[in-house]
Design a protein around this motif. Structure first.
Motif, PDB file in Angstrom:
ATOM      1  N   THR A   1      55.776 -22.449 -48.134  1.00 54.09           N
ATOM      2  CA  THR A   1      55.125 -22.821 -49.393  1.00 54.09           C
ATOM      3  C   THR A   1      55.321 -21.733 -50.434  1.00 54.09           C
ATOM      4  O   THR A   1      55.681 -22.014 -51.593  1.00 54.09           O
ATOM      5  N   LEU A   2      55.095 -20.487 -50.037  1.00 56.78           N
ATOM      6  CA  LEU A   2      55.327 -19.392 -50.987  1.00 56.78           C
ATOM      7  C   LEU A   2      56.809 -19.250 -51.302  1.00 56.78           C
ATOM      8  O   LEU A   2      57.180 -18.920 -52.439  1.00 56.78           O
ATOM      9  N   GLN A   3      57.671 -19.482 -50.299  1.00 52.39           N
ATOM     10  CA  GLN A   3      59.101 -19.529 -50.594  1.00 52.39           C
ATOM     11  C   GLN A   3      59.391 -20.578 -51.661  1.00 52.39           C
ATOM     12  O   GLN A   3      60.181 -20.354 -52.592  1.00 52.39           O
TER      13      GLN A   3
ATOM     14  N   SER B   1      62.367 -20.025 -59.792  1.00 49.36           N
ATOM     15  CA  SER B   1      63.669 -19.407 -60.004  1.00 49.36           C
ATOM     16  C   SER B   1      64.546 -20.233 -60.930  1.00 49.36           C
ATOM     17  O   SER B   1      65.199 -19.701 -61.832  1.00 49.36           O
ATOM     18  N   ALA B   2      64.555 -21.556 -60.713  1.00 50.02           N
ATOM     19  CA  ALA B   2      65.405 -22.411 -61.551  1.00 50.02           C
ATOM     20  C   ALA B   2      64.984 -22.342 -63.012  1.00 50.02           C
ATOM     21  O   ALA B   2      65.828 -22.290 -63.918  1.00 50.02           O
TER      22      ALA B   2
ATOM     23  N   ALA C   1      64.446 -14.817 -56.715  1.00 50.09           N
ATOM     24  CA  ALA C   1      65.710 -14.228 -57.150  1.00 50.09           C
ATOM     25  C   ALA C   1      66.919 -15.056 -56.729  1.00 50.09           C
ATOM     26  O   ALA C   1      67.915 -15.132 -57.449  1.00 50.09           O
ATOM     27  N   ASN C   2      66.839 -15.706 -55.574  1.00 47.94           N
ATOM     28  CA  ASN C   2      68.025 -16.295 -54.965  1.00 47.94           C
ATOM     29  C   ASN C   2      68.308 -17.740 -55.373  1.00 47.94           C
ATOM     30  O   ASN C   2      69.461 -18.126 -55.553  1.00 47.94           O
ATOM     31  N   ALA C   3      67.274 -18.547 -55.506  1.00 50.04           N
ATOM     32  CA  ALA C   3      67.486 -19.994 -55.608  1.00 50.04           C
ATOM     33  C   ALA C   3      68.327 -20.399 -56.815  1.00 50.04           C
ATOM     34  O   ALA C   3      69.109 -21.352 -56.741  1.00 50.04           O
TER      35      ALA C   3
ATOM     36  N   THR D   1      57.109 -11.376 -49.563  1.00 47.23           N
ATOM     37  CA  THR D   1      58.492 -10.899 -49.629  1.00 47.23           C
ATOM     38  C   THR D   1      59.461 -12.056 -49.813  1.00 47.23           C
ATOM     39  O   THR D   1      60.387 -12.003 -50.639  1.00 47.23           O
ATOM     40  N   LEU D   2      59.251 -13.114 -49.049  1.00 52.58           N
ATOM     41  CA  LEU D   2      60.145 -14.268 -49.155  1.00 52.58           C
ATOM     42  C   LEU D   2      59.974 -15.004 -50.473  1.00 52.58           C
ATOM     43  O   LEU D   2      60.933 -15.590 -50.984  1.00 52.58           O
ATOM     44  N   MET D   3      58.769 -14.986 -51.033  1.00 58.34           N
ATOM     45  CA  MET D   3      58.578 -15.596 -52.342  1.00 58.34           C
ATOM     46  C   MET D   3      59.441 -14.873 -53.385  1.00 58.34           C
ATOM     47  O   MET D   3      60.122 -15.506 -54.207  1.00 58.34           O
TER      48      MET D   3
END
Length: 397
Positions: free
Chosen positions: A341-343, A350-351, A221-223, A214-216
């Protein structure tokens, strides 16, 4: 000064150091003639290096009693790497510097989380996590305000100088934490004489795996949203001051995160971490849609306030929920590092995703693509609620 007061100061000053130059790097490289795709790629390379180092560093933090020394090394590595970026903004050099900064940044969060748990134990963890994040975001907001002001007066070089000053203050704060007050057994969530086997403890935990995926998606999406927001506004209006506008985006988000972090700590105690995650995940798709459809510079106000809601709450909820899931295993920091790590994988990709979509289809399309990924993270969290609710319930239950 007490150890907890020094911990609060550490969170304040390390906030500007941990993320390196953040969105200011994208604007700086844009001024050097870099294309959005190249900017995204070099940020991705730094994220990959940090991602690869995060889990081994988490294992190290669990096993060492020299957590303060690790934080000093991390701060020095980050500031050295960012200085190199300023003096040699060419792709190969910047890529190596971003890798060093990424590894240093990957060490900061597990170290601070472990020191916090070692100082306050599980019973006071949620409350102190809220304070940690509030000071962290206050530090980010203060540094961004100073960066915008000094950047307007002296140019983006002021951002680099400011970061060096914050790093020195962070190192002083680390040294003021009394090492004898850190319970290193509690810091790793160890109750017995020996920890559980590592791989079964991590890979055998279904809540931990769902949380990590979920955090990945969330960070995928967020970074890229904040760097792209600054780049989009500068590209649309060349009269926009890049340092000032980028600072404004950071300040709005960080100021919102302060009350959100404190609210998240209170909700975690009273309602559990599941609800905190639900609110944070729901804010991100809306943020992406607003950024994609509204092109006026004033759009940064609701867009960055929604960033404050999501990031402010997750900063408390992620280490808190991991510590709850792995309590007693002896691998709390390693588990947090594995999740990070998955985050990091999501944030690194994302970038590149956002950068190349922006380059070929425009900034609006990039924001909408990122919003779709955020919606997928929210749907996964809801679908796995039966797995997550027991660990994410209020502690009294």
């Amino acid at each position: 000064m007490s150890s907890l007061a020094a911990l609060n100061a550490l969170n304040f000053f390390m906030a500007d150091v941990r993320d390196g130059l953040g969105p200011f790097l994208g604007v700086f490289l844009q001024q050097q003639g870099w294309q959005p795709g190249a900017i995204g790629l070099v940020m991705t390379l730094g994220g990959i290096a940090g991602m690869a180092a995060t889990t081994p560093l988490g294992l190290l933090v669990d096993h060492t009693t020299h957590k303060r020394a690790l934080l000093v090394v991390a701060a020095l590595a980050i500031i050295a790497a960012c200085s190199i970026n300023y003096f040699a903004p060419v792709f190969a050099v910047t890529a190596v510097a971003q890798a060093v900064a990424g590894i240093g940044g990957a060490l900061v969060a597990p170290c601070i989380a472990a020191i916090t748990l070692g100082l306050v134990r599980q019973q006071g963890y949620a409350h102190q996590l809220g304070r940690n994040e509030a000071y962290n975001h206050a530090g980010n907001a203060g540094a961004a305000a100073l960066a915008g002001l000094f950047g307007w007066w002296f140019g983006l070089v002021a951002v680099f100088v400011l970061m060096a000053g914050m790093a020195i203050c962070a190192i002083i704060a680390v040294l003021l934490i009394r090492p004898g007050e850190i319970d290193h057994q509690a810091a790793r969530g160890l109750h017995g004489a020996a920890p559980e086997p590592l791989l079964p403890a991590l890979l055998g935990s279904r809540p931990l795996l769902v949380l990590a995926v979920t955090l990945m998606l969330f960070h995928l999406a967020n970074a890229a949203m904040l760097p792209l927001l600054g780049q989009a506004m500068v590209a649309r209006d060349p009269n926009v001051d890049p340092a000032g506008y980028t600072a404004a985006t950071v300040i709005l988000a960080q100021v919102t995160m302060i009350p959100m972090a404190l609210l998240a700590a209170r909700l975690a105690v009273r309602r559990g971490y599941f609800v905190v995650f639900l609110i944070a995940l729901a804010a991100l798709p809306l943020r992406g849609l607003l950024a994609g459809f509204v092109t006026h510079p004033a759009a940064l106000i609701p867009v960055q306030m929604l960033d404050g809601v999501g990031a402010g709450m997750l900063g408390v909820a992620v280490p808190g929920l991991v510590s709850r899931i792995l309590d007693g295993s002896g691998h709390v920091t390693a588990g947090l590092a594995a999740v990070m790590t998955l985050q990091g994988i999501g944030a690194a990709l994302s970038a590149t995703l956002g950068g190349f979509v922006a380059q070929y289809y425009g900034y609006g399309a990039a924001f909408l693509v990122l919003a779709g990924v955020a919606a997928a993270a929210l749907l996964l969290w809801l679908a796995a609620s039966a797995i997550l609710r027991p660990a994410g319930a209020a502690q009294a239950a």
